[in-house]
Design a protein around this motif. Structure first.
Motif, PDB file in Angstrom:
ATOM      1  N   ILE A 109       0.902  -1.286   0.037  1.00  0.00           N
ATOM      2  CA  ILE A 109       0.022  -0.206  -0.070  1.00  0.00           C
ATOM      3  C   ILE A 109       0.907   1.148  -0.081  1.00  0.00           C
ATOM      4  N   ASN A 110       0.534   2.100  -0.740  1.00  0.00           N
ATOM      5  CA  ASN A 110       1.338   3.394  -1.037  1.00  0.00           C
ATOM      6  C   ASN A 110       0.257   4.462  -0.676  1.00  0.00           C
ATOM      7  N   ILE A 111       0.671   5.425   0.434  1.00  0.00           N
ATOM      8  CA  ILE A 111      -0.326   6.466   0.540  1.00  0.00           C
ATOM      9  C   ILE A 111       0.089   7.752   0.160  1.00  0.00           C
ATOM     10  N   ARG A 112      -0.817   8.384  -0.554  1.00  0.00           N
ATOM     11  CA  ARG A 112      -0.541   9.600  -1.196  1.00  0.00           C
ATOM     12  C   ARG A 112      -1.659  10.559  -0.896  1.00  0.00           C
ATOM     13  N   LEU A 113      -1.641  11.897  -0.500  1.00  0.00           N
ATOM     14  CA  LEU A 113      -2.306  12.963  -0.174  1.00  0.00           C
ATOM     15  C   LEU A 113      -2.369  14.063  -1.238  1.00  0.00           C
ATOM     16  N   LEU A 114      -3.667  14.620  -1.415  1.00  0.00           N
ATOM     17  CA  LEU A 114      -3.932  15.675  -2.271  1.00  0.00           C
ATOM     18  C   LEU A 114      -4.786  16.507  -1.805  1.00  0.00           C
ATOM     19  N   LEU A 115      -4.367  17.969  -1.885  1.00  0.00           N
ATOM     20  CA  LEU A 115      -5.009  18.935  -1.459  1.00  0.00           C
ATOM     21  C   LEU A 115      -6.579  19.082  -2.058  1.00  0.00           C
ATOM     22  N   ARG A 116      -7.461  19.332  -1.503  1.00  0.00           N
ATOM     23  CA  ARG A 116      -8.888  19.351  -2.284  1.00  0.00           C
ATOM     24  C   ARG A 116      -9.033  20.584  -2.992  1.00  0.00           C
ATOM     25  N   ASP A 117      -8.466  21.659  -2.524  1.00  0.00           N
ATOM     26  CA  ASP A 117      -8.785  22.752  -3.390  1.00  0.00           C
ATOM     27  C   ASP A 117      -7.960  23.031  -4.436  1.00  0.00           C
ATOM     28  N   GLU A 118      -7.173  22.266  -4.657  1.00  0.00           N
ATOM     29  CA  GLU A 118      -6.094  22.384  -5.806  1.00  0.00           C
ATOM     30  C   GLU A 118      -6.481  21.407  -6.792  1.00  0.00           C
ATOM     31  N   HIS A 119      -7.398  20.506  -6.363  1.00  0.00           N
ATOM     32  CA  HIS A 119      -7.871  19.455  -7.372  1.00  0.00           C
ATOM     33  C   HIS A 119      -9.475  19.113  -7.436  1.00  0.00           C
ATOM     34  N   PRO A 120     -10.173  20.472  -7.740  1.00  0.00           N
ATOM     35  CA  PRO A 120     -11.543  20.412  -7.761  1.00  0.00           C
ATOM     36  C   PRO A 120     -12.339  19.469  -8.741  1.00  0.00           C
ATOM     37  N   ALA A 121     -11.876  19.203  -9.790  1.00  0.00           N
ATOM     38  CA  ALA A 121     -12.374  18.195 -10.686  1.00  0.00           C
ATOM     39  C   ALA A 121     -12.256  16.844 -10.089  1.00  0.00           C
ATOM     40  N   LEU A 122     -11.419  16.441  -9.539  1.00  0.00           N
ATOM     41  CA  LEU A 122     -11.118  15.254  -8.900  1.00  0.00           C
ATOM     42  C   LEU A 122     -12.049  15.163  -7.823  1.00  0.00           C
ATOM     43  N   MET A 123     -12.286  16.108  -6.750  1.00  0.00           N
ATOM     44  CA  MET A 123     -12.898  16.151  -5.603  1.00  0.00           C
ATOM     45  C   MET A 123     -14.598  16.038  -6.223  1.00  0.00           C
ATOM     46  N   ASP A 124     -14.994  16.606  -7.020  1.00  0.00           N
ATOM     47  CA  ASP A 124     -16.183  16.634  -7.438  1.00  0.00           C
ATOM     48  C   ASP A 124     -16.802  15.176  -8.136  1.00  0.00           C
ATOM     49  N   GLU A 125     -15.855  14.237  -8.432  1.00  0.00           N
ATOM     50  CA  GLU A 125     -16.296  12.966  -8.669  1.00  0.00           C
ATOM     51  C   GLU A 125     -16.482  12.184  -7.305  1.00  0.00           C
ATOM     52  N   TYR A 126     -16.372  12.910  -6.060  1.00  0.00           N
ATOM     53  CA  TYR A 126     -16.269  12.119  -5.147  1.00  0.00           C
ATOM     54  C   TYR A 126     -17.035  12.965  -3.793  1.00  0.00           C
ATOM     55  N   LEU A 127     -18.092  13.454  -4.330  1.00  0.00           N
ATOM     56  CA  LEU A 127     -18.967  14.314  -3.381  1.00  0.00           C
ATOM     57  C   LEU A 127     -19.724  13.547  -2.405  1.00  0.00           C
ATOM     58  N   THR A 128     -20.029  13.999  -1.242  1.00  0.00           N
ATOM     59  CA  THR A 128     -20.703  13.195  -0.224  1.00  0.00           C
ATOM     60  C   THR A 128     -22.196  14.300  -0.186  1.00  0.00           C
TER      61      THR A 128
END
Length: 206
Positions: A109-128
C-alpha cells in the motif's frame, strides 16, 4: 470496478504528497500562521494548529487492531490510497493518522495525499450528499481500478453532523467541540471497523 485513471493524470500523481511531506506541510503552514487552500482566516489557522497537534498525537499513539491488520494483509497486489484533504479539516486530522497506520501493515500500500482545493475536478467525482466533504480516501490498484472509497467521517460522526445541520441551535465552533469530543471517546474504533468491513467486503468477492 471502474477505472479512474483519467481522474489521476501524471500531473496529479506528481503533485501528491507522501505522508511525511504532508506532515511537513502542516508544520510549515502553522509556523506561518496560515492554512492550506485559498481561504485564509484566523479561525482556519487556529483549527490548523489544533489539527497538527492532534495528528502528531495520533501518529504516536494509534494502535491498529488485529482484525483490521488482517484485513489489510489480504491485499495481494500494489494499491495506492489517495486521500483528499486540507490542513484546516478536523475530520481529516482525526482520521488520516489511523488510515496511514493501518496501511503500514502491508508494504503493497502506497499512501498519497492531495489538497482538495487544488484538485476540484477530482473532488467533484467524490462528493458526499453533493458537498466537497473531506477527508476522502480513494483506493486504486496499479491499473487505477477503483477498489473502494471511504469518507469523509465515520457513521457516528456523520450522524452528529446531520443532526446539527437539521437543527443548528449551537454555533459551528460549539459543534466542532462536540464532534471532537466524539472522536476522543471513540478512540478510532469506528474508522477501524469501517475500513475492516470495506476490505473484507472487497476480498470476500474474490
Amino acid at each position: 470496478m471502474r477505472n479512474v485513471a483519467h481522474l489521476f493524470p501524471e500531473s496529479i500523481r506528481n503533485e501528491a504528497f507522501t505522508y511525511s511531506e504532508y506532515m511537513h506541510l502542516m508544520e510549515q503552514v502553522v509556523l506561518e500562521n496560515r492554512t492550506t487552500g485559498p481561504k485564509q482566516s484566523e479561525s482556519l489557522s487556529h483549527y490548523t494548529r489544533l489539527n497538527l497537534a492532534r495528528m502528531q498525537r495520533l501518529n504516536k499513539k494509534s494502535v491498529i487492531h488485529d482484525p483490521l491488520k488482517d484485513a489489510v494483509m489480504q491485499i495481494d497486489v500494489p494499491q495506492t490510497w489517495y486521500i483528499l484533504t486540507e490542513a484546516w479539516c478536523g475530520d481529516a486530522a482525526q482520521n488520516i493518522p489511523t488510515i496511514v497506520a493501518a496501511s503500514l501493515s502491508n508494504p503493497l500500500i502506497n499512501i498519497r495525499l492531495l489538497l482538495r482545493d487544488e484538485h476540484p475536478a477530482l473532488m467533484d467525482e467524490y462528493l458526499t450528499n453533493g458537498g466537497r466533504s473531506i477527508p476522502k480516501l480513494i483506493a486504486v490498484d496499479e491499473n487505477y481500478n477503483e477498489v473502494f472509497t471511504w469518507g469523509p467521517r465515520p457513521a457516528g460522526a456523520q450522524a452528529l453532523l446531520k443532526e446539527y445541520k437539521a437543527n443548528p441551535v449551537k454555533t459551528y465552533a460549539e459543534f466542532s467541540e462536540d464532534i471532537q469530543r466524539w472522536y476522543i471517546a471513540d478512540k478510532t474504533e469506528s474508522i477501524q471497523q469501517e475500513l475492516q468491513a470495506l476490505l473484507e467486503a472487497v476480498y470476500a468477492e474474490k
